[in-house]
Design a protein around this motif. Sequence first.
Motif, short mmCIF file in Angstrom:
data_model
loop_
_atom_site.label_atom_id
_atom_site.label_comp_id
_atom_site.label_asym_id
_atom_site.label_seq_id
_atom_site.Cartn_x
_atom_site.Cartn_y
_atom_site.Cartn_z
N HIS A 180 0.84 -1.20 0.00
CA HIS A 180 0.00 0.00 0.00
C HIS A 180 0.88 1.26 0.00
CE1 HIS A 180 -3.03 2.91 1.94
NE2 HIS A 180 -3.46 2.65 0.73
N ALA B 132 2.09 1.96 -3.46
CA ALA B 132 1.02 2.48 -4.32
C ALA B 132 0.71 3.94 -3.96
CB ALA B 132 -0.24 1.63 -4.18
N ARG B 133 0.67 4.26 -2.67
CA ARG B 133 0.39 5.63 -2.23
C ARG B 133 1.51 6.57 -2.69
NH1 ARG B 133 -3.66 7.85 -1.26
NH2 ARG B 133 -2.97 9.14 0.47
N ILE C 68 1.64 7.81 -6.35
CA ILE C 68 0.76 8.91 -6.75
C ILE C 68 1.44 10.27 -6.52
CG2 ILE C 68 -1.42 10.08 -6.22
CD1 ILE C 68 -2.53 7.28 -5.49
N ARG D 178 -3.99 4.32 -12.27
CA ARG D 178 -4.23 4.24 -10.82
C ARG D 178 -3.41 3.09 -10.26
NH1 ARG D 178 -10.10 2.66 -9.35
NH2 ARG D 178 -9.24 0.68 -8.66
N PRO D 179 -2.54 3.36 -9.29
CA PRO D 179 -1.67 2.30 -8.79
C PRO D 179 -2.45 1.19 -8.08
CG PRO D 179 -0.94 4.47 -8.04
CD PRO D 179 -2.31 4.64 -8.61
N GLY D 180 -2.14 -0.02 -8.44
CA GLY D 180 -2.72 -1.16 -7.72
C GLY D 180 -1.75 -1.65 -6.66
N LEU D 181 -2.22 -2.47 -5.74
CA LEU D 181 -1.33 -2.99 -4.70
C LEU D 181 -0.17 -3.76 -5.29
CD1 LEU D 181 -3.20 -4.42 -1.60
CD2 LEU D 181 -2.14 -2.20 -1.92
N ASN E 68 -6.42 3.20 -3.98
CA ASN E 68 -5.12 3.72 -3.55
C ASN E 68 -4.98 5.22 -3.73
OD1 ASN E 68 -3.90 1.36 -2.59
ND2 ASN E 68 -3.64 0.66 -4.69
N ASP F 214 -7.29 -7.75 -0.71
CA ASP F 214 -6.71 -7.25 -1.97
C ASP F 214 -7.43 -7.91 -3.14
OD1 ASP F 214 -5.11 -6.64 -4.14
OD2 ASP F 214 -3.37 -7.78 -3.43
N ASN G 118 -8.78 -4.39 -8.46
CA ASN G 118 -7.72 -3.46 -8.04
C ASN G 118 -8.15 -2.44 -7.00
OD1 ASN G 118 -5.15 -3.98 -9.09
ND2 ASN G 118 -5.90 -3.49 -11.14
N GLN H 289 -9.04 -2.20 -2.40
CA GLN H 289 -8.95 -2.94 -1.15
C GLN H 289 -10.31 -3.01 -0.45
OE1 GLN H 289 -5.84 -1.73 -2.77
NE2 GLN H 289 -5.65 -0.33 -1.07
#
Lengths: 251, 456
Positions: A48, A51-52, A55, A176-179, B367, B398, B403, B405
């Motif tokens: 996470h 991913a954060r 951005i 958009r970023p995924g985990l 995210n 997940d 994609n 949470q």
Amino acid sequence: MDKPEIYKNEIQKDPYTQLRELSKARIALGNTGGSQSIKDVLQFQLDHAKARDAIYTDFNIEKIEADLSNFDLKVFKFKSKAEDREQYLKRPDLGKLLADSEQENASGFDIIFNIVDGLSPEATLQSAEIIEKLLPKLKEKYSAAISIVENGRVAIGDEIAEKLNGKFTATFIGERPGLSSPKSLGIYTTYGPKSGTTDEKRNCISNIHSDGMSTAAAAELLEFLITESFAKKISGVSLKSDLKNHKIDNA
Amino acid sequence: MEYKFSINNITYSFKDLKELLAKASPHRSGDVLAGLAAKDNKERVAAQYVLSEVPLKEFLENPIIPYAEDEVTRLIMDDHNAEAFYPISAFSVGEFRDWLLSYHATPEILKEIAPGLTPEMVAAVSKLMRNQDLIKVAQKCEVITKFRNTLGLNDRFSVRLQPNNPVDDPKAIAASTIDGLLYGCGDAVVGINPATDNPNGVSELLKLLDNFRQQYEIPTQTCILSHITTTMEIIEKAPIDLIFQSIGGTQKANESFGINLNMLQEAYDAGLQLNRGDIGNNVMYFETGQGSELSANTHHRIDQQTCEVRCYAVARKYNPLLVNTVVGFIGPEYLYDGKQITRAALEDHFCGKIMGLPMGCDVCYTNHAEADQDDMDSLLTLLGVAGCNYIMGVPGADDVMLNYQSTSFHDAMYLRKVLNKKPAPEFEKWLLKMGIFDENGNRQNLPESHKLISNG
């Protein structure tokens, strides 16, 4: 000395870890009293965090320019009306509009490659590699230019195309970023772009990252889309292609 | 009709009910994006003061989308039950809020007035309620539904097992399903969001889940969350327990989803005909979420929460087994952070419950939202206390296909433990029989030879 019995903490393992080979999902994690083990909690936190951070990572325009410098293409720079990341996230409408700039209207190109930070600026560092693979095949037939855009959404490419008088845009944008994929790039193509163009008029190549689609495969698909679009003078859902597996995301 | 209120010699005016509802809404990014939010905090409170004095009856007299223009409005007006409304018909919105919190508003009475409530009345009162009010009143509303098991009992808490896979790979789906069942999840439904929505693919997935359910005699229902037109295409051939559809709160929003009320009615009738439920015949499964009307530009300048509650009028027409507000999926331009997501989820849950719907919630975030696992833990706990019927169960929280949470199997274990809630009774019996849980809801040590593992 062994710990006394009550202080011994054993994770209850799941006797089916072999299932993890079948799926990328986080299965068979085991548990402690029903809760996740610290190992799994930290793994999730790390994913996470990546991913954060993706951005909010700076858009490295100098690096992109340096990577593009060999191609001998004109490079234009733009900003959207979104002034910072917070406003960018809250007001997708502003990310679709160009900020007032000194940039004069230009005379016209067949193809404009827009490189837009989107939701994952670092992902766009893959753009030059894709353009490099593509250019030798395009140079004969098409004139091309590049624009680099800060705090932009996909649709900002339409206004840029109007300003630079472009027939076709390929907009490279951080997804958009995924985990599991913080630095994923998407490419949206539009034939005859103009302000107000809607998503069904675009084709999309998505999921370009180290564990997803390769830059080589992306370049190949993009070349295919360019050829098809110029031949049929269209883009989007009416351009039937075997790209069905690549979904369009709202960026 | 214009509404006015003064604070310190500044007069705030609101030109109609629609504007009043929007300005009285607790702050959220989607209303700002739409240009509907109060300009500042004082204007918001002024709107809330005014709203508190609006008689409930006014919402019947002044539809916020004209009757002639919108079939959801027609549904709301035509189905309004005046007899059920009568006991509360003299209340203003503020008085209604006070009454809901009072000892007079018992679970039985709340059930009786439900058909007398319109979405706009419910949205209005929710805007005057703090989080604790939303929790307290929702907790009084027990909404029980049945298909192969009993969902929504007060001392129970259920989970939709969500074994999604980016390419609908049957083995990967089976692996996630087994894992979820072995953590006590899946009593609400085992439901997959298909990666590709075509009749053949969806039929294959339906068969996969149905065979699995029958093989292990699991007292639950399965669902592929395909578009309702896909489901209808295969309804006579494939094993369909529940009919799924995402719905909106305006006719135009539903059109943007490719549906209308007639199509929902036809699907509902067809679902009833199948007669596959063992103990009940709630056959519909709906998903909603604040912001979808604005996202499709079909909101008629109505705030996103009021639009959301109008979805519940659509849903209640078809006696659903499950309704699910997917609260944090839409992104930060609609709900910016953990605070906004939490507020929206509690509103949706309360509004749905008081209208008589079996509300569940996808406690989730993306995210690019200002939210994290701590926010989800808090929201999950609040919803548990409020009596939410079910949440999602996603491996490790997940979702590798969508994609984002959501909540994990472990999150469900946590909630059941701290609130002492059990799975649906029929499903709990199965978990005991299979040696998965013990009587305290604790996970047993599973041998490698366990049926679900060795056959997998």
